[in-house]
Design an enzyme around this catalytic site. Structure first.
Site, PDB file in Angstrom:
ATOM      1  N   GLU A  56       0.855  -1.266   0.373  1.00  0.00           N
ATOM      2  CA  GLU A  56      -0.315  -0.107  -0.149  1.00  0.00           C
ATOM      3  C   GLU A  56       0.923   1.093   0.022  1.00  0.00           C
ATOM      4  O   GLU A  56       0.948   2.301  -0.492  1.00  0.00           O
ATOM      5  CB  GLU A  56      -0.687   0.070   1.184  1.00  0.00           C
ATOM      6  CG  GLU A  56      -1.468  -1.077   1.389  1.00  0.00           C
ATOM      7  CD  GLU A  56      -1.763  -2.085   2.163  1.00  0.00           C
ATOM      8  OE1 GLU A  56      -2.245  -3.113   1.773  1.00  0.00           O
ATOM      9  OE2 GLU A  56      -0.408  -2.746   1.966  1.00  0.00           O
ATOM     10  N   PRO A 255      11.380 -15.907  -1.635  1.00  0.00           N
ATOM     11  CA  PRO A 255      10.542 -15.952  -1.067  1.00  0.00           C
ATOM     12  C   PRO A 255       9.621 -14.805  -0.303  1.00  0.00           C
ATOM     13  O   PRO A 255      10.654 -14.029   0.050  1.00  0.00           O
ATOM     14  CB  PRO A 255      11.075 -16.620   0.145  1.00  0.00           C
ATOM     15  CG  PRO A 255      12.153 -17.570  -0.176  1.00  0.00           C
ATOM     16  CD  PRO A 255      12.816 -16.636  -1.620  1.00  0.00           C
ATOM     17  N   GLY A 292      14.671  -5.624  -0.203  1.00  0.00           N
ATOM     18  CA  GLY A 292      14.856  -5.240  -1.112  1.00  0.00           C
ATOM     19  C   GLY A 292      16.068  -5.028  -2.716  1.00  0.00           C
ATOM     20  O   GLY A 292      16.211  -3.751  -3.508  1.00  0.00           O
ATOM     21  N   GLU A 293      16.261  -6.608  -3.036  1.00  0.00           N
ATOM     22  CA  GLU A 293      16.880  -6.784  -4.255  1.00  0.00           C
ATOM     23  C   GLU A 293      16.364  -7.299  -5.666  1.00  0.00           C
ATOM     24  O   GLU A 293      16.918  -8.267  -6.735  1.00  0.00           O
ATOM     25  CB  GLU A 293      18.581  -6.974  -4.101  1.00  0.00           C
ATOM     26  CG  GLU A 293      19.287  -6.792  -3.382  1.00  0.00           C
ATOM     27  CD  GLU A 293      20.773  -7.707  -2.823  1.00  0.00           C
ATOM     28  OE1 GLU A 293      21.730  -6.893  -3.864  1.00  0.00           O
ATOM     29  OE2 GLU A 293      20.474  -8.806  -2.133  1.00  0.00           O
ATOM     30  N   GLU A 320       5.312  -5.171 -11.266  1.00  0.00           N
ATOM     31  CA  GLU A 320       6.926  -4.430 -11.122  1.00  0.00           C
ATOM     32  C   GLU A 320       7.263  -4.934 -12.182  1.00  0.00           C
ATOM     33  O   GLU A 320       8.269  -4.638 -13.372  1.00  0.00           O
ATOM     34  CB  GLU A 320       7.171  -4.993  -9.841  1.00  0.00           C
ATOM     35  CG  GLU A 320       8.267  -4.303  -9.943  1.00  0.00           C
ATOM     36  CD  GLU A 320       9.287  -4.241  -8.523  1.00  0.00           C
ATOM     37  OE1 GLU A 320       9.907  -3.602  -7.931  1.00  0.00           O
ATOM     38  OE2 GLU A 320       9.576  -5.592  -7.838  1.00  0.00           O
TER      39      GLU A 320
END
Length: 413
Positions: A56, A255, A292-293, A320
Site C-alpha cells: 500500500e 520467497p 530490497g533486491e 513490477e
C-alpha cells in the site's frame, strides 16, 4: 475504554502465543502510548494517507509528491516494513508516522497529534474506532485505490448489520474497478467512483543495470545462460519451480516472507544463498534471501514467474516485472489481484499457467524468444496505458480537504 477495546483485548489475549513469537518492537508507539513527533500544522490543508504495509505504501509513490505541492502530507503505516519504506520514499516531502492499533485511547491521541483535515485509507483497512473518532471530529475519511476482494466481501457481508454504519460513514470511495465498486456499494458505502489503480502509476519503468550486474556478479549468475526469476514465492512453490525449470536454465527464487528462507533453500536442493556472500561455480539454483533486491533480480530475468499464485494463497502483484519489460507468468490463484491480472491478460501482456502445465509453459517460453518479446512488449504497453489514477485521487482529496477546512474539524489536546 469502550466495548470494542474490550473485544480487541480478548482477541489479543487469545492470539498471544502467535504474535508474541514475532520480533516486533516499539510497542509504546504501536499502542498509541507514545507518538512520533510531527511538525505543527501549517495554514494549508493537511492530508493523511494511511497504507498498512509495503504494498500500500508503494502505491503512494506518485500520489504523495503530487499532493505535497498543494497540501501538507502525512503518511502513516502500521507494519515495520511499511514504515521503513515510507521513510525511504517520502521523508523529503512528507511527515511519516506509525499508525497505532485501533484502541480508542491510541486513536484519540494520534488524531490530536496529527490533526488531519482528511484521512485517506489505501485499498481498504477500515478500523471502527478510527472511523468513529474521525466522524465525531468532522474529519472526512476516504478510501482510495479501493480494493474489496470476493473473500473480504464475503467476510464483511456476514456481519453486514455491524459494518454498514462504518461503510456509510465514508465520505468517498475511489475503487480500482467496477467489480470492487459494486461490493463497496453493497456494504453501504457511498459515494463510490471508479478511478483505476495507483499501482500502475507507482510502477517504476526505469532500469538500473549497474545494480543488476552487481547482483549477478555477487551470486555467480551466468549472464550467458537463460534465467527464470520467481518473485514473492509462497509455501511449496520453490519445490514446484525447481522441478518445472527446464534443463540448462538457471532459477532464482525470492520467497515473500523471510521466515521461509531456510525452508525454501532446502526445497531447491543445492543453491547459492545471497546472504552467504559465496559463489558456487556452475550453480543453477539461487535463493534471494535478502530484502530490497528483487527488482534487480527481475532485471536479470529472461522470464519471470509471480509467486503465491500456485497454491492456496491469493497471488502477488505482477506489475513490477511487467513494467520492467519482462515476460511474466502467473498461476491460477490471483484473488487479491484479479483486476490487475485480468487487465494485463486481456492485453496479451501476462501469461497464465497451472501447477500441471508450468513445466511445459516455461519450456515453451524460455525457448521462444519471439513469444517472450511479444509478451513483454504488450505488458509494458498495458502498464503505460493504465496510468493516471494518482492524479484523479489527488484532485478528489484536495476537494475533500477544502470542504473540511471550511467546516473546521474538532481536535482535542
Amino acid at each position: 475504554m469502550n466495548p470494542l477495546d474490550a473485544a480487541y483485548m480478548v482477541v489479543a489475549a487469545a492470539t498471544a502465543p502467535g504474535w508474541a513469537r514475532k520480533a516486533r518492537g516499539d510497542w509504546p508507539e504501536r499502542l498509541g502510548v507514545r507518538l512520533a513527533e510531527i511538525k505543527p500544522k501549517p495554514a494549508k490543508p493537511r492530508i493523511m494517507l494511511h497504507g498498512v504495509s509495503l504494498g500500500e505504501v508503494n502505491a503512494l509513490r506518485t500520489l504523495v509528491p503530487m499532493l505535497a505541492e498543494r497540501a501538507d502530507v502525512v503518511v502513516s503505516a502500521t507494519t515495520d516494513t511499511g514504515l521503513a519504506r515510507a521513510h525511504s520514499l517520502f521523508d523529503s516531502v512528507a511527515s511519516v508516522v506509525r499508525m497505532p492499533m485501533d484502541f480508542s485511547w491510541g486513536v484519540e491521541r494520534f488524531l490530536n497529534e496529527v490533526r488531519p483535515d482528511v484521512v485517506s485509507l489505501v485499498e481498504l483497512e477500515l478500523w471502527p474506532n478510527l472511523i468513529a473518532a474521525c466522524k465525531r471530529r468532522g474529519i472526512p475519511v476516504a478510501v482510495i485505490n479501493g480494493r474489496l476482494s470476493a473473500r473480504s466481501f464475503d467476510g464483511y457481508s456476514r456481519g453486514r448489520a455491524l459494518v454498514r454504519g462504518m461503510f456509510s460513514s465514508l465520505a468517498l470511495v475511489a475503487a480500482q474497478d467496477e467489480a470492487y465498486a459494486e461490493r463497496f456499494r453493497a456494504l453501504g458505502a457511498g459515494p463510490v467512483v471508479v478511478t483505476g489503480s495507483m499501482k500502475w502509476d507507482a510502477a517504476n519503468l526505469a532500469h538500473d543495470p549497474v545494480a543488476a550486474a552487481s547482483l549477478a556478479e555477487a551470486m555467480g549468475i551466468d549472464r550467458d545462460k537463460p534465467l527464470i526469476v520467481a518473485g514473492s514465492t509462497g509455501p511449496g512453490e520453490e519445490e514446484l519451480l525447481h522441478e518445472a525449470c527446464p534443463a540448462g536454465v538457471q532459477l532464482l527464487c525470492a520467497p515473500r516472507r523471510p521466515e521461509r528462507f531456510d525452508g525454501a533453500a532446502l526445497a531447491m536442493g543445492t543453491c547459492v544463498r545471497r546472504s552467504s556472500g559465496e559463489r558456487q561455480p556452475g550453480a543453477t539454483r539461487f535463493l534471494l534471501d535478502t530484502i530490497g533486491e528483487l527488482r534487480s533480480a527481475y532485471e536479470l530475468a529472461d522470464l519471470v514467474v509471480v509467486g503465491r499464485s500456485f497454491g492456496d494463497l491469493y497471488g502477488s502483484d505482477p506489475i513490477e516485472p511487467v513494467a520492467l519489460g519482462r515476460a511474466t507468468v502467473i498461476g491460477p490463484s490471483v484473488g487479491d489481484f484479479a483486476s490487475i491480472v485480468s487487465t494485463l491478460e486481456q492485453a496479451g501482456g501476462l501469461a497464465r499457467s497451472t501447477r500441471r502445465s508450468l513445466g511445459s509453459d516455461l519450456e515453451r517460453l524460455i525457448r521462444d524468444d519471439r513469444a517472450r518479446s511479444l509478451l513483454a512488449e504488450r505488458g509494458l504497453a498495458c502498464v503505460q496505458s493504465q496510468r493516471g489514477a494518482s492524479g484523479r485521487h489527488a484532485a478528489m482529496l484536495m476537494g475533500l480537504a477544502k470542504l473540511s477546512t471550511r467546516r473546521r474539524p474538532v481536535y482535542g489536546g
